[in-house]
Motif scaffolding. Structure first.
Motif, PDB file in Angstrom:
ATOM      1  N   THR A 263      -2.765   1.383 -11.645  1.00  0.00           N
ATOM      2  CA  THR A 263      -2.707   0.814 -10.845  1.00  0.00           C
ATOM      3  C   THR A 263      -4.106   0.146 -10.103  1.00  0.00           C
ATOM      4  O   THR A 263      -4.296  -0.522  -9.185  1.00  0.00           O
ATOM      5  N   LYS A 264      -5.085   0.567 -11.138  1.00  0.00           N
ATOM      6  CA  LYS A 264      -6.253  -0.052 -10.622  1.00  0.00           C
ATOM      7  C   LYS A 264      -6.868  -1.412 -10.066  1.00  0.00           C
ATOM      8  O   LYS A 264      -6.936  -1.923  -9.092  1.00  0.00           O
ATOM      9  N   ASN A 265      -6.148  -2.090 -11.338  1.00  0.00           N
ATOM     10  CA  ASN A 265      -6.119  -3.742 -10.908  1.00  0.00           C
ATOM     11  C   ASN A 265      -5.340  -4.279  -9.638  1.00  0.00           C
ATOM     12  O   ASN A 265      -5.885  -5.022  -8.966  1.00  0.00           O
TER      13      ASN A 265
ATOM     14  N   GLU B 201       0.890  -1.264   0.076  1.00  0.00           N
ATOM     15  CA  GLU B 201      -0.121   0.045  -0.062  1.00  0.00           C
ATOM     16  C   GLU B 201       0.813   1.326   0.130  1.00  0.00           C
ATOM     17  O   GLU B 201       0.451   2.312  -0.639  1.00  0.00           O
TER      18      GLU B 201
ATOM     19  N   SER C  42      -3.927   6.478 -10.779  1.00  0.00           N
ATOM     20  CA  SER C  42      -5.109   5.644 -10.293  1.00  0.00           C
ATOM     21  C   SER C  42      -5.545   4.617 -11.593  1.00  0.00           C
ATOM     22  O   SER C  42      -6.244   3.285 -11.261  1.00  0.00           O
ATOM     23  N   THR C  43      -5.461   4.865 -12.748  1.00  0.00           N
ATOM     24  CA  THR C  43      -5.789   3.959 -14.002  1.00  0.00           C
ATOM     25  C   THR C  43      -4.758   3.004 -14.181  1.00  0.00           C
ATOM     26  O   THR C  43      -5.334   1.890 -14.332  1.00  0.00           O
TER      27      THR C  43
ATOM     28  N   GLN D 269      -4.671  -2.558  -7.216  1.00  0.00           N
ATOM     29  CA  GLN D 269      -5.360  -1.966  -5.820  1.00  0.00           C
ATOM     30  C   GLN D 269      -6.441  -2.764  -5.524  1.00  0.00           C
ATOM     31  O   GLN D 269      -6.931  -3.171  -4.513  1.00  0.00           O
ATOM     32  N   ASP D 270      -7.232  -3.171  -6.676  1.00  0.00           N
ATOM     33  CA  ASP D 270      -8.288  -4.237  -6.299  1.00  0.00           C
ATOM     34  C   ASP D 270      -7.947  -5.297  -5.877  1.00  0.00           C
ATOM     35  O   ASP D 270      -8.522  -6.027  -4.839  1.00  0.00           O
ATOM     36  N   ARG D 271      -6.667  -6.104  -6.295  1.00  0.00           N
ATOM     37  CA  ARG D 271      -6.428  -7.416  -5.741  1.00  0.00           C
ATOM     38  C   ARG D 271      -5.904  -7.125  -4.474  1.00  0.00           C
ATOM     39  O   ARG D 271      -5.968  -7.695  -3.482  1.00  0.00           O
TER      40      ARG D 271
ATOM     41  N   ASN E  16      -7.171  -4.851  -2.132  1.00  0.00           N
ATOM     42  CA  ASN E  16      -8.006  -4.804  -1.436  1.00  0.00           C
ATOM     43  C   ASN E  16      -8.649  -6.436  -1.064  1.00  0.00           C
ATOM     44  O   ASN E  16      -9.329  -6.495  -0.027  1.00  0.00           O
ATOM     45  N   LEU E  17      -8.862  -7.156  -2.203  1.00  0.00           N
ATOM     46  CA  LEU E  17      -9.141  -8.213  -2.093  1.00  0.00           C
ATOM     47  C   LEU E  17      -8.293  -9.196  -0.741  1.00  0.00           C
ATOM     48  O   LEU E  17      -8.942 -10.143  -0.101  1.00  0.00           O
TER      49      LEU E  17
END
Length: 438
Positions: A396-398, A366, A393-394, A400-402, A404-405
């Motif tokens: 590193t979106k994937n 993070e 943000s565009t 960031q989603d992973r 968060n998961l």
């Protein structure tokens, strides 16, 4: 219906006619069994010979027991169940049974004298059957092919007996008698062939082959006699009869057909009794079914109540009559192998360490993403439109989603670990008991 002339029939309410028909059919079935046997094998020859003798026994019983005579006296008009026809069929079956023996001795290479005796008896049986066919009432009843066939078979086996006897005479150098016997046999064959009409081709082929063999031997014997022996050939009338040896007889069916000890109607039950028995059986079945259901229900209730009271296992354990149950023993061994409470504590500590390491990796990731986003914002402010790279943000979106998961999974895992750790700590006292060793 008459078996040999199906257009003739008789309908008669007579038990004697029924008995005669049964015996006749029994003999016919035995004869068919014999004909179906493979006579090229030893087993087949024995089967055929035995069946022919049984067939002869059936026809003999039809004649000797008086069944045929009683059927005729009762009004039976078909010739096939008369005593005369039964006697003829008996001789015909015996002839074929003796013929099986003849085939066996020939195949076994037996001496010519023995083969001659067996063949002569075959001829005798056929001659007796032929004589019966030529006498009333059979003379006008059977098809001519029957008579011709039996006549030619009788001549064939008489000639074959002469032929085999001549072979024995030749070995003894009785050339004159050999010539006489061969001539007699050939004359018998010639006379029978003249009278035979409509005879099957296989029989004619067999007769012709025998005649050819006899002619060959006759020519040789006459040549030897004319050049060497110079013996006077005796007249046929001066020769004695050929010896015969009967190896078969009609099989007695007295025991098979004796029904004096049978209770023929013992199994018959009146209709009223059958209905009463059926009703009684249904009542018994219903009572048994009801009681079985009650027993099953009571057994289930008892099983549940005993289970609630830990019975009967508890009683048996107190009495010392049983060992530790297998499932419990396996659980104890599993706890001891894993090191007991101490082993579980070590595994829990490993879980804590893994959770801590994963949390640290998550935080570091993070921080790296936040740092990258800050730098992107700084460069975008500094260079303005010249900073053409897509926004952080565009990109590193994937990731960031992973991230968060993973964070959610770690949170759930931590909660689950805490629950397990609490349960383990609560079970420490019991597991300590299981970990005890004698």
């Amino acid at each position: 219906h008459d078996a040999f002339k199906t257009n003739k029939k008789v309908s008669l309410p007579s038990v004697h006619l029924e008995k005669a028909a049964v015996l006749f059919n029994l003999g016919a079935v035995y004869s068919q069994i014999a004909l179906a046997a493979d006579r090229t094998t030893d087993v087949g020859i024995r089967t055929a010979c035995g069946a022919f003798q049984s067939a002869a026994g059936a026809f003999a019983w039809l004649r000797e027991s008086g069944v045929a005579a009683k059927a005729v006296a009762a009004g039976a008009t078909t010739v096939d169940v008369t005593p005369d026809c039964a006697a003829m069929l008996e001789k015909l079956m015996l002839a074929q049974a003796q013929e099986c023996f003849f085939e066996k001795v020939i195949a076994g290479g037996k001496p010519p004298a023995l083969c001659s005796k067996v063949a002569r008896q075959v001829g005798v049986f056929y001659e007796e059957a032929y004589a019966a066919l030529c006498a009333p009432p059979l003379s006008q009843h059977f098809d001519r092919t029957w008579v011709s066939h039996v006549q030619l078979k009788a001549a064939q086996f008489y000639a074959d007996a002469c032929y085999r006897f001549s072979l024995d005479l030749h070995q003894q150098e009785e050339i004159a008698q050999e010539i006489a016997r061969l001539k007699i046999g050939m004359n018998a064959l010639a006379d029978a062939k003249k009278a035979a009409k409509g005879v099957a081709a296989p029989l004619l082929d067999s007769v012709n082959k025998l005649e050819s063999n006899m002619k060959t031997n006759l020519d040789r014997a006459m040549k030897e006699n004319n050049s060497v022996y110079l013996m006077r050939v005796p007249e046929a009338g001066t020769l004695g009869a050929l010896p015969a040896a009967s190896l078969v007889k009609s099989t007695s069916l007295a025991e098979v057909l004796d029904a004096s000890n049978e209770r023929l109607f013992s199994s018959l039950v009146p209709d009223g009794s059958m209905k009463a028995l059926s009703k009684y059986t249904e009542m018994v079945d219903d009572i048994i079914r009801t009681q079985a259901e009650k027993l099953q229900q009571s057994s289930e209730i008892t099983r549940v109540r005993l289970k609630e009271m830990d019975l009967p296992d508890s009683i048996l354990s107190l009495e010392g009559n049983v060992s530790i149950p297998a499932d419990l023993k396996e659980d104890v061994e599993a706890v001891q192998i894993s090191g007991g409470p101490a082993g579980l504590e070590a595994e829990l500590q490993q879980l804590r360490d893994l959770n801590r390491v994963n949390q640290e990796l998550l935080v570091q990731t993070e921080e790296m993403l936040q740092k990258e986003a800050s730098e992107d914002a700084q460069f975008r402010t500094q260079f303005g439109s010249r900073w053409t790279r897509p926004q952080s943000s565009t990109l590193t979106k994937n990731i960031q989603d992973r991230l968060n998961l993973f964070a959610g999974n770690l949170k759930k895992a931590a909660a689950s670990d805490a629950l397990i750790e609490r349960d383990v700590k609560e079970s420490y006292p019991l597991m300590s008991i299981l970990d005890r060793r004698p």
